[in-house]
Each structure stands twice: as structure tokens, then as C-alpha cells.
Scaffold this motif. Structure first.
Motif, PDB file in Angstrom:
ATOM      1  N   GLU A   6      39.369 -40.760 -38.228  1.00  0.00           N
ATOM      2  CA  GLU A   6      40.505 -40.741 -37.584  1.00  0.00           C
ATOM      3  C   GLU A   6      40.983 -41.838 -37.461  1.00  0.00           C
ATOM      4  OE1 GLU A   6      40.281 -38.404 -33.678  1.00  0.00           O
ATOM      5  OE2 GLU A   6      39.782 -36.423 -34.882  1.00  0.00           O
ATOM      6  N   ALA A   7      41.771 -42.295 -38.224  1.00  0.00           N
ATOM      7  CA  ALA A   7      41.760 -44.565 -38.154  1.00  0.00           C
ATOM      8  C   ALA A   7      43.399 -44.096 -37.208  1.00  0.00           C
ATOM      9  CB  ALA A   7      42.176 -44.414 -39.845  1.00  0.00           C
ATOM     10  N   PRO A   8      43.485 -45.102 -36.060  1.00  0.00           N
ATOM     11  CA  PRO A   8      43.641 -45.331 -35.632  1.00  0.00           C
ATOM     12  C   PRO A   8      45.246 -46.335 -36.035  1.00  0.00           C
ATOM     13  CG  PRO A   8      42.141 -45.585 -34.644  1.00  0.00           C
ATOM     14  CD  PRO A   8      41.334 -45.714 -35.772  1.00  0.00           C
ATOM     15  N   HIS A   9      46.203 -45.991 -35.027  1.00  0.00           N
ATOM     16  CA  HIS A   9      47.692 -47.131 -36.512  1.00  0.00           C
ATOM     17  C   HIS A   9      47.140 -48.187 -36.539  1.00  0.00           C
ATOM     18  CE1 HIS A   9      50.670 -43.239 -35.960  1.00  0.00           C
ATOM     19  NE2 HIS A   9      49.664 -42.437 -36.124  1.00  0.00           N
ATOM     20  N   THR A  10      46.648 -48.766 -34.856  1.00  0.00           N
ATOM     21  CA  THR A  10      46.444 -49.901 -34.873  1.00  0.00           C
ATOM     22  C   THR A  10      45.506 -51.040 -35.514  1.00  0.00           C
ATOM     23  OG1 THR A  10      45.863 -49.461 -32.902  1.00  0.00           O
ATOM     24  CG2 THR A  10      47.748 -49.146 -32.831  1.00  0.00           C
ATOM     25  N   GLU A  11      44.877 -50.196 -36.233  1.00  0.00           N
ATOM     26  CA  GLU A  11      43.653 -50.588 -36.462  1.00  0.00           C
ATOM     27  C   GLU A  11      43.128 -49.742 -38.177  1.00  0.00           C
ATOM     28  OE1 GLU A  11      40.055 -48.883 -34.440  1.00  0.00           O
ATOM     29  OE2 GLU A  11      40.643 -49.517 -32.916  1.00  0.00           O
ATOM     30  N   GLU A  12      42.336 -51.144 -38.666  1.00  0.00           N
ATOM     31  CA  GLU A  12      42.098 -51.249 -40.509  1.00  0.00           C
ATOM     32  C   GLU A  12      41.957 -49.689 -40.590  1.00  0.00           C
ATOM     33  OE1 GLU A  12      42.708 -53.721 -42.078  1.00  0.00           O
ATOM     34  OE2 GLU A  12      42.996 -54.454 -40.841  1.00  0.00           O
ATOM     35  N   GLU A  13      42.017 -49.131 -41.560  1.00  0.00           N
ATOM     36  CA  GLU A  13      42.082 -47.696 -42.277  1.00  0.00           C
ATOM     37  C   GLU A  13      41.025 -47.404 -41.918  1.00  0.00           C
ATOM     38  OE1 GLU A  13      41.411 -48.037 -46.870  1.00  0.00           O
ATOM     39  OE2 GLU A  13      43.659 -48.815 -46.039  1.00  0.00           O
ATOM     40  N   ALA A  14      40.503 -46.128 -41.878  1.00  0.00           N
ATOM     41  CA  ALA A  14      39.284 -45.426 -42.461  1.00  0.00           C
ATOM     42  C   ALA A  14      38.730 -45.027 -43.561  1.00  0.00           C
ATOM     43  CB  ALA A  14      38.630 -44.380 -41.239  1.00  0.00           C
ATOM     44  N   PRO A  15      37.768 -45.515 -43.935  1.00  0.00           N
ATOM     45  CA  PRO A  15      37.037 -45.272 -45.530  1.00  0.00           C
ATOM     46  C   PRO A  15      37.341 -43.241 -45.548  1.00  0.00           C
ATOM     47  CG  PRO A  15      35.297 -45.923 -43.886  1.00  0.00           C
ATOM     48  CD  PRO A  15      36.443 -45.955 -43.179  1.00  0.00           C
ATOM     49  N   ALA A  16      36.859 -43.272 -46.935  1.00  0.00           N
ATOM     50  CA  ALA A  16      37.174 -42.115 -47.288  1.00  0.00           C
ATOM     51  C   ALA A  16      35.503 -42.072 -47.156  1.00  0.00           C
ATOM     52  CB  ALA A  16      37.758 -41.593 -48.931  1.00  0.00           C
ATOM     53  N   ARG A  17      35.217 -40.428 -46.994  1.00  0.00           N
ATOM     54  CA  ARG A  17      33.539 -40.130 -46.691  1.00  0.00           C
ATOM     55  C   ARG A  17      33.771 -39.339 -48.683  1.00  0.00           C
ATOM     56  NH1 ARG A  17      32.545 -36.908 -41.851  1.00  0.00           N
ATOM     57  NH2 ARG A  17      33.159 -35.186 -43.195  1.00  0.00           N
ATOM     58  N   GLY A  18      32.146 -39.159 -48.512  1.00  0.00           N
ATOM     59  CA  GLY A  18      32.018 -39.037 -50.088  1.00  0.00           C
ATOM     60  C   GLY A  18      32.661 -37.532 -50.806  1.00  0.00           C
ATOM     61  N   ASP A  19      32.467 -37.189 -49.456  1.00  0.00           N
ATOM     62  CA  ASP A  19      33.250 -35.456 -49.602  1.00  0.00           C
ATOM     63  C   ASP A  19      34.561 -34.577 -49.980  1.00  0.00           C
ATOM     64  OD1 ASP A  19      32.806 -35.400 -47.597  1.00  0.00           O
ATOM     65  OD2 ASP A  19      31.265 -33.297 -46.911  1.00  0.00           O
ATOM     66  N   HIS A  20      35.329 -35.698 -48.759  1.00  0.00           N
ATOM     67  CA  HIS A  20      36.814 -35.360 -49.231  1.00  0.00           C
ATOM     68  C   HIS A  20      37.392 -36.735 -48.793  1.00  0.00           C
ATOM     69  CE1 HIS A  20      35.182 -35.600 -44.570  1.00  0.00           C
ATOM     70  NE2 HIS A  20      36.658 -35.798 -44.144  1.00  0.00           N
ATOM     71  N   PRO A  21      39.150 -36.552 -48.489  1.00  0.00           N
ATOM     72  CA  PRO A  21      39.962 -37.855 -48.841  1.00  0.00           C
ATOM     73  C   PRO A  21      39.466 -38.412 -47.102  1.00  0.00           C
ATOM     74  CG  PRO A  21      41.147 -36.142 -49.214  1.00  0.00           C
ATOM     75  CD  PRO A  21      39.839 -35.499 -48.992  1.00  0.00           C
ATOM     76  N   GLY A  22      39.459 -39.386 -47.069  1.00  0.00           N
ATOM     77  CA  GLY A  22      39.842 -39.935 -45.653  1.00  0.00           C
ATOM     78  C   GLY A  22      41.364 -39.344 -45.052  1.00  0.00           C
ATOM     79  N   ALA A  23      41.155 -40.083 -43.362  1.00  0.00           N
ATOM     80  CA  ALA A  23      42.722 -39.329 -43.016  1.00  0.00           C
ATOM     81  C   ALA A  23      44.000 -40.487 -42.974  1.00  0.00           C
ATOM     82  CB  ALA A  23      41.800 -40.447 -41.195  1.00  0.00           C
ATOM     83  N   ARG A  24      45.233 -39.617 -43.444  1.00  0.00           N
ATOM     84  CA  ARG A  24      46.119 -40.337 -44.429  1.00  0.00           C
ATOM     85  C   ARG A  24      47.117 -38.707 -43.361  1.00  0.00           C
ATOM     86  NH1 ARG A  24      44.752 -39.953 -50.126  1.00  0.00           N
ATOM     87  NH2 ARG A  24      42.409 -40.475 -49.316  1.00  0.00           N
ATOM     88  N   ALA A  25      48.262 -39.795 -43.705  1.00  0.00           N
ATOM     89  CA  ALA A  25      49.476 -38.429 -43.409  1.00  0.00           C
ATOM     90  C   ALA A  25      50.657 -39.329 -44.918  1.00  0.00           C
ATOM     91  CB  ALA A  25      50.362 -38.460 -42.168  1.00  0.00           C
ATOM     92  N   PHE A  26      51.414 -37.407 -45.158  1.00  0.00           N
ATOM     93  CA  PHE A  26      52.888 -38.281 -46.065  1.00  0.00           C
ATOM     94  C   PHE A  26      52.245 -37.924 -47.523  1.00  0.00           C
ATOM     95  CE2 PHE A  26      53.926 -40.348 -41.884  1.00  0.00           C
ATOM     96  CZ  PHE A  26      54.282 -39.254 -41.732  1.00  0.00           C
ATOM     97  N   HIS A  27      51.039 -37.170 -47.218  1.00  0.00           N
ATOM     98  CA  HIS A  27      50.641 -37.348 -48.591  1.00  0.00           C
ATOM     99  C   HIS A  27      51.300 -35.271 -49.745  1.00  0.00           C
ATOM    100  CE1 HIS A  27      48.235 -35.088 -45.623  1.00  0.00           C
ATOM    101  NE2 HIS A  27      47.641 -34.121 -46.464  1.00  0.00           N
ATOM    102  N   CYS A  28      50.399 -35.397 -50.684  1.00  0.00           N
ATOM    103  CA  CYS A  28      50.450 -34.205 -51.505  1.00  0.00           C
ATOM    104  C   CYS A  28      48.988 -33.566 -51.340  1.00  0.00           C
ATOM    105  CB  CYS A  28      51.272 -34.062 -52.729  1.00  0.00           C
ATOM    106  SG  CYS A  28      53.117 -35.131 -52.580  1.00  0.00           S
ATOM    107  N   ALA A  29      49.679 -31.785 -51.669  1.00  0.00           N
ATOM    108  CA  ALA A  29      48.407 -30.705 -51.929  1.00  0.00           C
ATOM    109  C   ALA A  29      48.774 -29.929 -52.692  1.00  0.00           C
ATOM    110  CB  ALA A  29      47.638 -31.034 -50.145  1.00  0.00           C
ATOM    111  N   ALA A  30      48.130 -29.694 -53.802  1.00  0.00           N
ATOM    112  CA  ALA A  30      48.336 -28.158 -54.568  1.00  0.00           C
ATOM    113  C   ALA A  30      47.085 -27.303 -54.581  1.00  0.00           C
ATOM    114  CB  ALA A  30      49.010 -28.724 -55.253  1.00  0.00           C
ATOM    115  N   ALA A  31      47.125 -26.089 -54.676  1.00  0.00           N
ATOM    116  CA  ALA A  31      46.266 -25.788 -54.703  1.00  0.00           C
ATOM    117  C   ALA A  31      45.712 -25.245 -56.099  1.00  0.00           C
ATOM    118  CB  ALA A  31      46.243 -23.769 -54.049  1.00  0.00           C
ATOM    119  N   LEU A  32      44.572 -25.825 -57.161  1.00  0.00           N
ATOM    120  CA  LEU A  32      44.450 -25.312 -57.837  1.00  0.00           C
ATOM    121  C   LEU A  32      43.455 -23.928 -58.429  1.00  0.00           C
ATOM    122  CD1 LEU A  32      44.618 -28.940 -59.455  1.00  0.00           C
ATOM    123  CD2 LEU A  32      46.505 -27.170 -59.262  1.00  0.00           C
ATOM    124  N   GLY A  33      43.346 -23.717 -59.506  1.00  0.00           N
ATOM    125  CA  GLY A  33      42.460 -22.448 -59.472  1.00  0.00           C
ATOM    126  C   GLY A  33      42.299 -20.990 -59.943  1.00  0.00           C
TER     127      GLY A  33
END
Length: 130
Positions: free
Chosen positions: A76-103
Motif C-alpha cells: 500500500e504505497a502512500p501517495h506522498t512516499e516512494e512507491e512500494a515494490p511489487a512482490r514476487g507473486d503479484h504486482p505492487g500497488a497501482r491505479a489506472f492500469h488495465c486487466a484482462a482475463a485470459l485462458g
């Protein structure tokens, strides 16, 4: 309004909601679009970017807990601090991204994957896919 059982996601903007096929192991149907997956966004009240994953099971009309439902403090990256890194198993905190179901589109042993691309966190524009 949707009055599903369970704990709904917090209020947010800049998130994605993606229809995903339920696996046959979850409810036996394997129906396409049987699940709605909510990912990320920004919590304006807390001034934080989010990384949680919330799932609405449309067959059971209930919010389902997942290992990523709560997110985590480092994601959970506060708007006023440096970005939080992504963890190995899922993307880090973000907004205004795109997502799609595949498979798979349903049936026995159906399995869909949620793919997330890009977005932003504070002033950082992302160019990654998960």
C-alpha cells in the motif's frame, strides 16, 4: 446496489474489475464470467495506492476471501512516499492500469488467468505485465 454476502472492497477509484471464469472446483459450473475480480486502485480517503485482490462470486452472490484480499502494508504505497515494490507473486500497488482475463472460457477444469498491465503509482508510470 449489489448486496452480496461477505466483506466488500473499500471505496476506491482507478481500479479494474474483470470477469473471470470460475474453475470447476469452485462451484462446479465453470461458467464464464462467474467471478468478478477487483484489483488495485487508489483509496482517496487514506491517500494510498492499493494492491488487494477482491473476488465477487456471482453464483454464490458473495465476496470471497483470497490470500491477496487484504493486500499488505508494503504493497500500500502512500501517495506522498516512494512507491512500494511489487512482490514476487503479484504486482505492487497501482491505479489506472488495465486487466484482462485470459485462458479457458469454462467447462471442466477451466482455469483463467488475470493479466495486469501498466498503471501508475504516484508520478511513476509503469510498463510491466503480470
Amino acid at each position: 446496489p449489489c448486496e452480496a454476502a461477505g466483506t466488500a472492497p473499500s471505496a476506491r477509484s482507478g481500479h479494474t474489475v474483470t470477469a473471470v471464469a470460475a474453475s470447476s472446483g469452485r462451484d462446479g459450473s465453470g461458467d464464464p464470467g462467474a467471478l468478478l475480480v477487483v484489483f488495485g486502485g487508489t483509496d482517496v480517503a487514506r491517500k494510498a495506492y492499493l494492491s488487494d485482490v477482491r473476488v465477487l462470486d456471482l453464483v454464490a452472490n458473495a465476496w470471497v476471501e483470497t490470500p491477496l484480499s487484504a493486500g499488505s502494508a508494503e504493497d500500500e504505497a502512500p501517495h506522498t512516499e516512494e512507491e512500494a515494490p511489487a512482490r514476487g507473486d503479484h504486482p505492487g500497488a497501482r491505479a489506472f492500469h488495465c486487466a484482462a482475463a485470459l485462458g479457458a472460457t469454462g467447462g471442466a477444469g477451466a482455469d483463467s488467468r488475470l493479466v495486469v498491465f501498466g498503471g501508475r503509482r504516484r508520478k511513476t508510470r509503469m510498463n510491466d505485465a503480470w
